[in-house]
Design a protein around this motif. Sequence first.
Motif, PDB file in Angstrom:
ATOM      1  N   ARG A 190       3.915  10.195  -6.758  1.00 62.52           N
ATOM      2  CA  ARG A 190       5.193   9.949  -7.992  1.00 62.52           C
ATOM      3  C   ARG A 190       4.462  10.235  -9.900  1.00 62.52           C
ATOM      4  O   ARG A 190       4.869  11.260 -10.703  1.00 62.52           O
ATOM      5  N   ALA A 191       2.878   9.913  -9.672  1.00 67.78           N
ATOM      6  CA  ALA A 191       2.637   9.824 -10.909  1.00 67.78           C
ATOM      7  C   ALA A 191       1.621  11.603 -10.481  1.00 67.78           C
ATOM      8  O   ALA A 191       2.270  12.116 -11.776  1.00 67.78           O
ATOM      9  N   ALA A 192       1.290  12.122  -9.993  1.00 63.50           N
ATOM     10  CA  ALA A 192       0.322  13.125  -9.963  1.00 63.50           C
ATOM     11  C   ALA A 192       1.770  13.982 -10.097  1.00 63.50           C
ATOM     12  O   ALA A 192       1.086  15.148 -10.622  1.00 63.50           O
ATOM     13  N   MET A 193       2.944  13.974  -9.776  1.00 66.64           N
ATOM     14  CA  MET A 193       3.833  14.872  -9.550  1.00 66.64           C
ATOM     15  C   MET A 193       4.136  15.161 -11.419  1.00 66.64           C
ATOM     16  O   MET A 193       4.641  16.830 -11.454  1.00 66.64           O
ATOM     17  N   ARG A 194       4.591  14.376 -11.673  1.00 67.61           N
ATOM     18  CA  ARG A 194       4.637  14.198 -13.049  1.00 67.61           C
ATOM     19  C   ARG A 194       3.661  14.615 -14.043  1.00 67.61           C
ATOM     20  O   ARG A 194       4.297  15.465 -15.029  1.00 67.61           O
ATOM     21  N   GLU A 246       0.488  -1.132   0.124  1.00 68.89           N
ATOM     22  CA  GLU A 246       0.132  -0.514   0.136  1.00 68.89           C
ATOM     23  C   GLU A 246       0.555   1.072   0.161  1.00 68.89           C
ATOM     24  O   GLU A 246       1.157   2.282  -0.567  1.00 68.89           O
ATOM     25  N   GLN A 247       2.206   1.549   1.411  1.00 71.99           N
ATOM     26  CA  GLN A 247       3.329   2.002   1.065  1.00 71.99           C
ATOM     27  C   GLN A 247       3.196   2.633  -0.434  1.00 71.99           C
ATOM     28  O   GLN A 247       3.614   3.622  -0.932  1.00 71.99           O
ATOM     29  N   GLU A 248       3.901   1.255  -1.031  1.00 63.16           N
ATOM     30  CA  GLU A 248       4.855   1.484  -2.465  1.00 63.16           C
ATOM     31  C   GLU A 248       3.789   1.954  -3.478  1.00 63.16           C
ATOM     32  O   GLU A 248       3.909   2.710  -4.084  1.00 63.16           O
ATOM     33  N   GLU A 249       2.100   1.789  -3.172  1.00 64.08           N
ATOM     34  CA  GLU A 249       1.178   2.267  -4.500  1.00 64.08           C
ATOM     35  C   GLU A 249       1.500   3.658  -4.092  1.00 64.08           C
ATOM     36  O   GLU A 249       0.744   4.112  -4.889  1.00 64.08           O
ATOM     37  N   GLN A 250       0.844   3.269  -3.044  1.00 69.00           N
ATOM     38  CA  GLN A 250      -0.024   5.385  -2.586  1.00 69.00           C
ATOM     39  C   GLN A 250       1.800   6.855  -3.177  1.00 69.00           C
ATOM     40  O   GLN A 250       1.815   7.242  -3.436  1.00 69.00           O
ATOM     41  N   LEU A 251       3.544   5.903  -2.869  1.00 71.15           N
ATOM     42  CA  LEU A 251       3.927   6.630  -3.230  1.00 71.15           C
ATOM     43  C   LEU A 251       4.497   6.579  -4.581  1.00 71.15           C
ATOM     44  O   LEU A 251       4.724   7.805  -5.568  1.00 71.15           O
TER      45      LEU A 251
END
Length: 203
Positions: free
Chosen positions: A194-198, A185-190
């Motif tokens: 990242r996708a939102a920042m890109r 879950e933490q990996e998916e959230q991270l």
Amino acid sequence: MDSAGSEDEAGWPQDAKTEINRINTAPNYYVVLHVTPNSSETDMKRNYYKLARILHPDKCKEPGAEDAMKTVALAYDTLTSPIKKRLYDAYMTDTNTQNGEHVESYAEWEARQGQVQLPAWLDRLLRIRGVSWIVLIGLLILLIPVLIIVFLLSIIAWVLCMPVNFFIRIFFPDKYRRMQEEAREQEEQLEAERAAMRAASRA
């Protein structure tokens, strides 16, 4: 007056030939350096340099000068080291070199100190045929329990030092699964962040 004499004695050092003969016949390192057992390191150093000035092979061509200089250097190295000096003084006491008696060389005496001396009774016992084998077997019998204890302690230490995740996975599988899910879950959230920042950077 001590046999080594005084470092301020008039007329010393003498010519190279005389000093070479004196060093070659000196009964101990104190006489070689022309000092006494109570002389300071400064006195020893001063006398060492006095002898080096007249005996150094680059300056002195007298036969035996090189060997005499090696003896002087060895005497200086020994007597200016507290540990070596203590050992050398013990050698002088053991062999009575202070009285001019020479039983064995310092190198021989020093080598003998490193040898393990067995008690006479044990040495005689071990010379009897078969006794050494009996002693060896007895030692092995005594060592077996010790080896078993060491082996068991090694296993315990290995188990205690196992990776925490492996330990939890074996003994607490439910907790291990929850930890794995939380990690995913933490990996998916991270990754979502990242996708939102890109996406924001492209906008």
